[in-house]
Each structure stands twice: as structure tokens, then as C-alpha cells.
Design a protein around this motif. Sequence first.
Motif, mmCIF file in Angstrom:
data_model
loop_
_atom_site.group_PDB
_atom_site.id
_atom_site.type_symbol
_atom_site.label_atom_id
_atom_site.label_comp_id
_atom_site.label_asym_id
_atom_site.label_seq_id
_atom_site.Cartn_x
_atom_site.Cartn_y
_atom_site.Cartn_z
ATOM 1 N N TRP A 266 60.700 22.288 69.817
ATOM 2 C CA TRP A 266 59.781 21.645 70.763
ATOM 3 C C TRP A 266 58.362 21.664 70.218
ATOM 4 O O TRP A 266 57.901 22.675 69.676
ATOM 5 N N LYS A 267 57.660 20.534 70.331
ATOM 6 C CA LYS A 267 56.305 20.401 69.799
ATOM 7 C C LYS A 267 55.298 20.284 70.943
ATOM 8 O O LYS A 267 55.292 19.296 71.685
ATOM 9 N N ALA A 268 54.457 21.284 71.074
ATOM 10 C CA ALA A 268 53.475 21.300 72.158
ATOM 11 C C ALA A 268 52.548 20.089 72.111
ATOM 12 O O ALA A 268 52.133 19.567 73.157
ATOM 13 N N SER A 269 52.233 19.600 70.919
ATOM 14 C CA SER A 269 51.301 18.482 70.786
ATOM 15 C C SER A 269 51.851 17.197 71.403
ATOM 16 O O SER A 269 51.082 16.300 71.766
ATOM 17 N N MET A 270 53.174 17.109 71.547
ATOM 18 C CA MET A 270 53.787 15.900 72.076
ATOM 19 C C MET A 270 53.931 15.936 73.597
ATOM 20 O O MET A 270 54.173 14.904 74.221
ATOM 21 N N PHE A 271 53.782 17.135 74.185
ATOM 22 C CA PHE A 271 54.054 17.278 75.614
ATOM 23 C C PHE A 271 52.954 18.098 76.292
ATOM 24 O O PHE A 271 53.145 19.267 76.605
ATOM 25 N N PRO A 272 51.796 17.493 76.523
ATOM 26 C CA PRO A 272 50.675 18.233 77.106
ATOM 27 C C PRO A 272 50.879 18.622 78.568
ATOM 28 O O PRO A 272 50.092 19.404 79.099
ATOM 29 N N THR A 273 51.926 18.090 79.220
ATOM 30 C CA THR A 273 52.118 18.399 80.645
ATOM 31 C C THR A 273 52.893 19.683 80.874
ATOM 32 O O THR A 273 53.016 20.132 82.009
ATOM 33 N N VAL A 274 53.453 20.282 79.821
ATOM 34 C CA VAL A 274 54.170 21.544 79.977
ATOM 35 C C VAL A 274 53.697 22.513 78.904
ATOM 36 O O VAL A 274 53.013 22.129 77.959
#
Length: 593
Positions: A266-274
Amino acid sequence: MRRRRTFGLAAFGVAAALALAACSSGGSSSSSSGGGGGAAAGPTYGAGITSVVNPSTHKGGTLTFAWRSAPDSFDPGNTYYAAVWDFARFYSTALMTFKNCPGACGKTLVPALATAPGVASDNGLTWTYHIKSGVKFQDGTPVTTQDVKYAIERTFDRGVMANGPNYFTNLLGGNAKTYPGPFKDRAKNLMGLTAIDTPDATTIVFHLRAPFSDMDYLLTIPQSAPVPPSKDTGASYQTHIVSSGPYEFQSYQLNKTAVLVPNPQWKASMFPTVSQLPSKIVVNMNMNPNDVDNRLLAGDAQVDFAGTGVQAAARAKILSNPNLKSHSDDPVTGFGWFFYIDSQVAPFTNLACRQAIEYAANHLTLQNAYGGPVAGGDIGSTVMPPTVAGYKKFDLYEATTKTQGDPAKAKQALQQCGQPNGFSTGIAYRSDRPTETQGAQALQQALQQVGIKTTLHGFPSATYYTNFAGAPKYMASHNIGIAFGGWGADWPDGYGFLSQLVSGDSIVPTGNTNIGMLNDPVVNNLFKQAAGITDQAQRNTIWGQIDEEVMKQAVIVPIVYAKALIYRPATLTNVYFNEAYQLNNYAVEGVTG
């Protein structure tokens, strides 16, 4: 059970997005991710409703959930429990979601797996989405739009996927009405749903039977989270879910304990809502409700998974202790507690017999069973609570003016339905929920006053809708005409609240949510009329009309417009209530320690 934006977003249910600290409140004091809402200076009663309490970006610690029940399923495509819909955000990624921030800010729709909201064409009959490139499942396999299509296909087989809403069956065009799902004759039916096209790995196109303006809201539900076809094992998929979210299952002892750890793909940069703050997430299930509260107060657990508030003993402690109270919130959740009257179980096939129940119910004792006006909520007289867009105030059965019922009118109704001496029926409720147990007992006593004899049937929450209250044949064969339950909007307008609850299309053999078995042509036509209207005011008027018609048909008896006294231990960080999340009052984002 959920939410949506375009047509008016009165808070349908407050859900706390808790990025929690399981060990300590240490770590940096930067503002919470997700934007919006100020940070609370210190713990105060109700602070989490409008602001971020104890903000932090510190990573680490174990976040422990305590749950008095167990899931209908952890499978994102096979659940209709509010708490699970929220929890599924840890390990699944739907096409759309909501912004992480307190109050009204949290009702803002944002893309999740999708790159942007959908684009409607063909007079609203076609919706096109693109998904982010480079997203991977926990095993490193790329996520494609075929995985999204398959995730939706598998929900069509109610024999295998008994739970969850049936929006896609009712709304999609093509062969949606006859498509059996991918489990039967798999070679023929895998990717056989003609209503969804996947022209390439990042494009997905939905073809509808009729215009539906809430499509972006619909695609926030976990049924749109991708599932790899080669890893799907049907009803048992929940024991080895392939994650597309920030966490993956390390282990799961069915209905006992689940342990999640960070998903390395999982890449945090792609999913700023979680976020991916905790080092581990533990869910302990089927606990005694009072033990759940005691563990929270002692700091041995951080979150009540159910999120419907503490029990009476803990409530008394919290409200009488200023320190405990300062770590608590008491939001109006946008959820409604009520009981259904099954119109297909005799003698409730007769409208007057159903109306007798409406008049006989003692709303004051029912309110007290759910926690009174502070933790239970205001006495309800409508199906929709005031927080849902389209709410219309009315009181057909004098619930708010004759709070202890009207036995005289109840007996008149019994005369009209040919049962002057009363009758016998069963009452279903979830035995692991003290409020429902007490509510069923209170109703039994009230009905006895007018000659209606009842037998109480307690069932576990995990199978309540699959096997019992949500199984029409079971209800009929066991003479159970009344079933306790509750509801919150799948998205916060009248369609999101009412459609799965009272439309004829929502009736299914198992996992049924239209437990009143209402298939009223007036109601059904009003839903169809509203589906193609984009004007918010016009739609809101229709929701009020539907609510009033449902109450005239007396298939639901409102109890309270829910409130919930929620305790947030001092160790939690980034605690706030997001008005767009599920009806369980909070969604948890993470934990530091």
C-alpha cells in the motif's frame, strides 16, 4: 446503512474517524491528516464532534477493538453491518470515499481507488470511472478494473453472498436482472455481467437501467472494492481476504479474534484519505457488553467496535465523573432505532392489526430501554431521523404526544382487524444487544396491556439478518411478526436512508433489509420518480412523501432518533466524528503509540 452527497447532506450518522493511539499519546503534535476542522486544545466533553482531539502523526502501537458481537462477514462484498463497512476501509479500497475531517467537512466526496468522480453520459445512463495506475493487492498483483467488475458480479449470487445491499442488481442495466453471479457455471458467467465494461485495465463503465444521480455515492460502499477472481472462495473469502487497503489480515479466528498488520504494497502517497499509523490492529469479538466498557475505561482497549455507545453502568460512571466525561462525546448519530412489523405474517397482513401495534407501543419505556434522552435519543415518529436530507416532521400515531401509548386506539384497531381479543405473535431481537433485549421486553409488556401475547426470540447479531429476521421464510414459519433493528443512511439523503429499507425491489430471501416486506406501488413509484431528478429540493420533497406513506402502512415503529455516548480513552490520537461515515458512529483510521 450509509451516505451520499449530491442531493443534500444533512448528517445522516456521525462516525468518528479515529486515528488512535493504543499505547500513549506521544508523538508529534502536527494537525490530523485529512484536512478541515480545528484541533481541540484539550479533552472536553463533545470536542470530537467538531474538532480533532489529540492530533498526531506518530506511527506505531497496537490499536485494540472490543466488540460485543461478531461480523455478518468481514468480506467487503458480503456485509451490511455499519461497523464492518467502516472497518473495511482498513483492508479494502472502494472507488469513492469521503474526506477525513470532522463535522460537515467529512461529507465531501473524494476519490479513493478512482482518480476522480464519475463522468455521466447518455442522459445519465452511462457512468465512466478511471482507477489509479500502480495500485497493488497485498500479494503484489496489480489491481485492475476487471477486479472491480468481478467484486460487483459476486454480489449478485445471494445464495453465496447473503448479506449486503442489492443496489447493483436493481440499478444496473444489461443482463443485471437475470445474471446469476460468477459462482454458477463459472466458465460461462465469470465477467459475464454485461452492464459493466472494462475497455482497459484502468477504465470501468457502468450502464444503468435508468438515470441515477447518486452513482458517486453508491461507489463508496465496500462492494465496489476490488477482489481478484482467482483468489475468491465465495462465502469463505472472509477468512483469507486479499487486501487492497493499508492493512492486511495476519490472522482471523472466525468470530473470535482478528489481527491486521500493515500491507507493504500500500502506498500512502496514492491514498491521502486513509492512514497507516498503527503497527497492529486487533479485534476481540463476542465480548460481554459491560466488559467492553470496562476495558475501555481501564485502557485495555481503545475502541468499541460497534460504536453505538456505552451501557448503563458505564454511562452512569462517565456522566458523574468530570474527568471521564471530558473524554466523551454524545453525538446525534443520524441513526434510527425501531422495530419492524412484517406485513406478510398473519395477522399483520391486515393494516389495522399493524396500526394496533403502533398505538399500543409505550414509547417512553422503549426510549428508556435504549438509554433515555441522553444516550438513547429523542422519541421518534418518522422513519427518517431529522439529520437526513428530506426529513419531514409528522406524528401519525401520537408517539411524541402520548408517549406511553394509546391503549384505547389500539383496541379500536384490533376491532377493525377482526382481533378484538388480541392475538399471538413473536418478537425477534439481537440477544447480545442489551438495548434490544430491554426494548423487546418493554414492548412485550405494552402489548400485553391490549391483549396481544408475544413470545421473545433472541438471536446473535452475526446471523440475525442472514438466518432469522432477514429471512422472510423463517419469520413466517415461526410466527415472528415483529423484529427489532435500526438503520442509518447508506448515504445521507432520503434515497440512501430509505431505499433498502422499504422499496419493493429490496426484498430478498436472505439478508433481507425490508423486514416489513413492504411492496407498495405508491412507494415504489416515488422512488422511480426521484431517481432521475437532479434538483435537490424536488428530491427532498419526495423523500418526505415516501416516509409518510411508509408510516401510513405501519410496517415500522420508530423508537428513537439515536444518540450515543462514546468514550474515547486518553491514549487515542486524531479522534473526531465524521458525519459521512457509517451509522456506527465512528470509523477508525489508525493508532500511534
